[in-house]
Design a protein around this motif. Sequence first.
Motif, PDB file in Angstrom:
ATOM      1  N   THR A 133      40.674  -0.426  48.693  1.00 42.28           N
ATOM      2  CA  THR A 133      41.112  -1.491  47.152  1.00 42.28           C
ATOM      3  C   THR A 133      40.287  -2.928  46.969  1.00 42.28           C
ATOM      4  OG1 THR A 133      42.437  -3.096  48.941  1.00 42.28           O
ATOM      5  CG2 THR A 133      43.527  -1.443  48.818  1.00 42.28           C
ATOM      6  N   ARG A 134      39.989  -2.966  46.140  1.00 40.01           N
ATOM      7  CA  ARG A 134      39.835  -4.384  45.518  1.00 40.01           C
ATOM      8  C   ARG A 134      39.986  -5.376  46.780  1.00 40.01           C
ATOM      9  NH1 ARG A 134      36.307  -6.474  42.353  1.00 40.01           N
ATOM     10  NH2 ARG A 134      36.371  -5.482  41.046  1.00 40.01           N
ATOM     11  N   GLU A 135      41.106  -5.768  47.185  1.00 38.30           N
ATOM     12  CA  GLU A 135      41.204  -6.539  48.590  1.00 38.30           C
ATOM     13  C   GLU A 135      40.209  -6.371  49.019  1.00 38.30           C
ATOM     14  OE1 GLU A 135      43.750  -5.494  47.036  1.00 38.30           O
ATOM     15  OE2 GLU A 135      44.505  -7.161  45.552  1.00 38.30           O
ATOM     16  N   ASP A 136      40.221  -4.934  49.996  1.00 42.30           N
ATOM     17  CA  ASP A 136      39.579  -4.674  50.950  1.00 42.30           C
ATOM     18  C   ASP A 136      38.179  -4.876  51.100  1.00 42.30           C
ATOM     19  OD1 ASP A 136      40.890  -3.812  52.499  1.00 42.30           O
ATOM     20  OD2 ASP A 136      41.334  -1.483  51.749  1.00 42.30           O
ATOM     21  N   ALA A 192      41.645   2.470  43.731  1.00 42.21           N
ATOM     22  CA  ALA A 192      42.139   1.773  43.612  1.00 42.21           C
ATOM     23  C   ALA A 192      43.417   1.971  44.244  1.00 42.21           C
ATOM     24  CB  ALA A 192      42.902   1.132  42.011  1.00 42.21           C
ATOM     25  N   SER A 193      43.819   2.899  44.732  1.00 41.36           N
ATOM     26  CA  SER A 193      45.025   3.394  45.912  1.00 41.36           C
ATOM     27  C   SER A 193      44.737   2.604  47.342  1.00 41.36           C
ATOM     28  CB  SER A 193      45.416   4.653  45.379  1.00 41.36           C
ATOM     29  OG  SER A 193      46.411   5.274  46.728  1.00 41.36           O
ATOM     30  N   ASP A 194      45.861   2.165  48.008  1.00 42.16           N
ATOM     31  CA  ASP A 194      45.574   1.979  48.964  1.00 42.16           C
ATOM     32  C   ASP A 194      46.835   2.932  49.624  1.00 42.16           C
ATOM     33  OD1 ASP A 194      47.985  -1.496  49.120  1.00 42.16           O
ATOM     34  OD2 ASP A 194      47.998   0.285  48.319  1.00 42.16           O
ATOM     35  N   GLN A 235      33.860  -1.939  40.963  1.00 43.86           N
ATOM     36  CA  GLN A 235      35.265  -1.337  41.330  1.00 43.86           C
ATOM     37  C   GLN A 235      35.464  -0.234  42.281  1.00 43.86           C
ATOM     38  OE1 GLN A 235      37.836  -2.311  39.943  1.00 43.86           O
ATOM     39  NE2 GLN A 235      37.230  -3.893  39.071  1.00 43.86           N
ATOM     40  N   THR A 249      40.760   4.429  51.574  1.00 41.47           N
ATOM     41  CA  THR A 249      40.421   4.647  49.978  1.00 41.47           C
ATOM     42  C   THR A 249      40.392   3.183  49.740  1.00 41.47           C
ATOM     43  OG1 THR A 249      41.576   6.663  49.105  1.00 41.47           O
ATOM     44  CG2 THR A 249      40.976   4.871  47.793  1.00 41.47           C
TER      45      THR A 249
END
Length: 267
Positions: free
Chosen positions: A83-86, A222-224, A219, A81
Amino acid sequence: MSHQTPAPAGRTSKRTLTEVVTGLLRDRILGGEFPPGTQMNEVELAAYFEVSRGPLREAMQRLVQEGLLVSYPRQGVFVPTLTREDLEDIFVARQAIEREALRRVTARGVSAGLVADLEVIVAQMREAVGHADESALAALDLAFHRRLVSAAGSTRLDRLYGLIANEMQLCFRMIVDSYSDRATLWAEHEQLLHVIASGDRSAAKALLDRHFAEAGELQPGASDQPSKRRLHPHSHRHQDPSEFHEHADGYRHGDDQEAPPQPREQP
């Protein structure tokens, strides 16, 4: 020009069992049949594909290297899943590659062949939008940008782009719902096509940067952390398992030393 060692006379090259399983798993992940957060269970997948766990395990390891699976110690292997950083990291990498590809393409002159290929892809994107076919749209989005990179004539840029290509498709599937109108995605690529065809490097670069900036604001999940979603491959079965053997060029699960486990009873 690349050179390949010819196969011995009278023989044709065959895909290995591991390559076949890798391809089928990759297709199902990128096609959304195994969504982000799904835990990959070796026993159930081996029963589903009717192969032993050896080639299946190797296939999963290859997909971990491609970024399409992630292994958590003591927890298992999951479809990631992002994330925003990914998402930001993926777009930074691909933007750097595509900007350089665009610079090279416009410096040498945009070929009619490139324009024609991009026109076909954009037309197919419009059709995919009309049919709400997100899998096709994801593949065509990647095909558009990959064709641009290949036109730069750099084997190294091509190779670098290939390393993140699958993660890009996974990323697209996670952000596509953020588009209020799928037609916007097609329209952006049509604009990119026209500007690239014009050979205006500054305008093309500005539009490409805007394209990435807008996509980067969408978006993802959100979960990593690994999800508790369990894999039930039989619920995803759209074709008979015999399709696997048709892809395997003569391989059968009996060719492997380890017998496949029996399918688990579904809850």
